[in-house]
Design an enzyme around this catalytic site. Sequence first.
Site, PDB file in Angstrom:
ATOM      1  N   CYS A 215       5.363 -20.494  21.717  1.00  0.00           N
ATOM      2  CA  CYS A 215       5.473 -19.667  20.510  1.00  0.00           C
ATOM      3  C   CYS A 215       6.836 -19.824  19.832  1.00  0.00           C
ATOM      4  O   CYS A 215       6.998 -19.491  18.663  1.00  0.00           O
ATOM      5  CB  CYS A 215       5.213 -18.199  20.840  1.00  0.00           C
TER       6      CYS A 215
ATOM      7  N   ASP B  94      -5.627  -6.110   8.433  1.00  0.00           N
ATOM      8  CA  ASP B  94      -4.252  -5.995   8.913  1.00  0.00           C
ATOM      9  C   ASP B  94      -4.250  -5.150  10.168  1.00  0.00           C
ATOM     10  O   ASP B  94      -5.123  -4.311  10.368  1.00  0.00           O
ATOM     11  CB  ASP B  94      -3.362  -5.335   7.854  1.00  0.00           C
TER      12      ASP B  94
ATOM     13  N   HIS C 276       5.529 -12.610  20.283  1.00  0.00           N
ATOM     14  CA  HIS C 276       4.720 -13.583  21.039  1.00  0.00           C
ATOM     15  C   HIS C 276       3.238 -13.187  20.967  1.00  0.00           C
ATOM     16  O   HIS C 276       2.368 -14.032  20.742  1.00  0.00           O
ATOM     17  CB  HIS C 276       5.213 -13.640  22.491  1.00  0.00           C
TER      18      HIS C 276
ATOM     19  N   ASP D 286       0.852  -1.199   0.000  1.00  0.00           N
ATOM     20  CA  ASP D 286       0.000   0.000   0.000  1.00  0.00           C
ATOM     21  C   ASP D 286       0.885   1.244   0.000  1.00  0.00           C
ATOM     22  O   ASP D 286       2.113   1.136  -0.017  1.00  0.00           O
ATOM     23  CB  ASP D 286      -1.033  -0.014   1.139  1.00  0.00           C
TER      24      ASP D 286
ATOM     25  N   CYS E  18       3.515 -21.150  27.190  1.00  0.00           N
ATOM     26  CA  CYS E  18       3.474 -20.735  25.801  1.00  0.00           C
ATOM     27  C   CYS E  18       4.520 -21.478  24.980  1.00  0.00           C
ATOM     28  O   CYS E  18       5.645 -21.678  25.436  1.00  0.00           O
ATOM     29  CB  CYS E  18       3.707 -19.225  25.700  1.00  0.00           C
TER      30      CYS E  18
ATOM     31  N   CYS F 175       9.120 -17.791  24.010  1.00  0.00           N
ATOM     32  CA  CYS F 175       8.952 -17.908  25.459  1.00  0.00           C
ATOM     33  C   CYS F 175       9.798 -19.053  26.034  1.00  0.00           C
ATOM     34  O   CYS F 175      10.346 -18.943  27.131  1.00  0.00           O
ATOM     35  CB  CYS F 175       7.483 -18.153  25.807  1.00  0.00           C
TER      36      CYS F 175
HETATM   37 ZN   LIG Z   1       5.236 -16.990  23.766  1.00  0.00          ZN
END
Ligand SMILES: [Zn+2]
Length: 414
Positions: free
Chosen positions: A372, A261, A397, A97, A370, A375
């Site tokens: 991810c 977004d 995260h 954009d 977590c 973490c």
């Molecule tokens: Zn995490």
Amino acid sequence: MKFYFPDSQDQVDPTFDFITEERSIYRVRQRDDHYAHEALRSPPFDGLLVSKAIVDGLPGATGKYTVAQRQRFYRTGVRSFFRLDGADGPRIDTLGDCGAFTYVRDEVPPYTVDEVIDFYDGAGFDLGISVDHVVFGYDLAADHDPIHPQRPEWQRRQELTLELAAEFRARARARKVRFEPLGVAHGWSPASYASAVQALQRIGYTRIALGGMVPLKTREILACLQAVTAVRRSQAQLHLLGISRYENVDVFAAAGVTSFDSTSAFRQSFKDDTDNFYALDATYTALRVPQVDGNPKLKARIRAGQVPQAEALRLEGHCLQALRGYDRGVVKIDTVLNALTDYDRLCDGARKDRTEPYRKTLEDRPWRSCQCGLCETAGIEIALFRGSERNKRRGFHNLHVFRQRLHREMKGAA
Ligand SMILES: [Zn+2]
């Protein structure tokens, strides 16, 4: 429903050492630092949104590129620049954009249609949004009041955006570009958004972005979508620019929204006062331990003689030790909370009592549960509001958790 993440060159350094706070001397930023889709176990978004204003470094753009980065972007193209094809999982889309909020105060957009097409096609984007100019305001009264003070300017911007959209589509076809063009609708009310969408459909667009909705309240966005639904052709797909309200994902989907977004999950990690650390069912406050050596505000107070440096260093070190000890199970929670309060009192005059939100973060230890990809290695360090390496990891995260929340919401809706 696809989630796009607007890039502003945020990366983390995998060589960063939390204890010494040093980096590898061999680290080369552009080669070694990781984007969110590289740092996490799996990419936290379906696509990346890249603004021409940010790449070009228009005044007012955040996360600007260095000259070297800009040259590399134009030379290698968007996929290679972001190493998108190296990421696990489904192919990451790219959406370009103009970054219209950057030039919202200008009379007209700073780019010609052909310059923007050059940017999208040259860099190999999948999708490109037509050149637009934001209507900065929302007032239903402007629909009917001929002497409404903002109406002439809002109309001018809407018409300009539609003229540019017509030119953009015509030029894109004539030049046989490889990206899919999106038209963008701006408005100041449900009826004006609907009329812009109608005009874009008449031009021939089947994908339409709705812009300028960032400052709107949820009910205002929903009212606009309702008005758009009445005129939207069944094959037309909508993209919401800058909207992160996943709670309404089912309503969005029913209105023809297939993508949106937002940066907010990422930015909340270090911009929000309290909601810094996402978990699936809660949002936690990050534990503030500013760097005596790296925090400009604190440094200024030390220079002004308002804060004794040695004492600041001692309390800072005490906080870090206590936090790490707590995570290992050898320091009691109240010792940590006292250390944080003492340091906060020195840095900030303890203007805000954060004891209870801190206690909740410490008790629940959201980083422990977590997976991810950040973490697991950072541990409690990721919960510290301190320096960009920790704050950006927590932001990444948050993107990971945001995606999980979104998927859960979509499943629930289905
Ligand atoms: Zn995490």
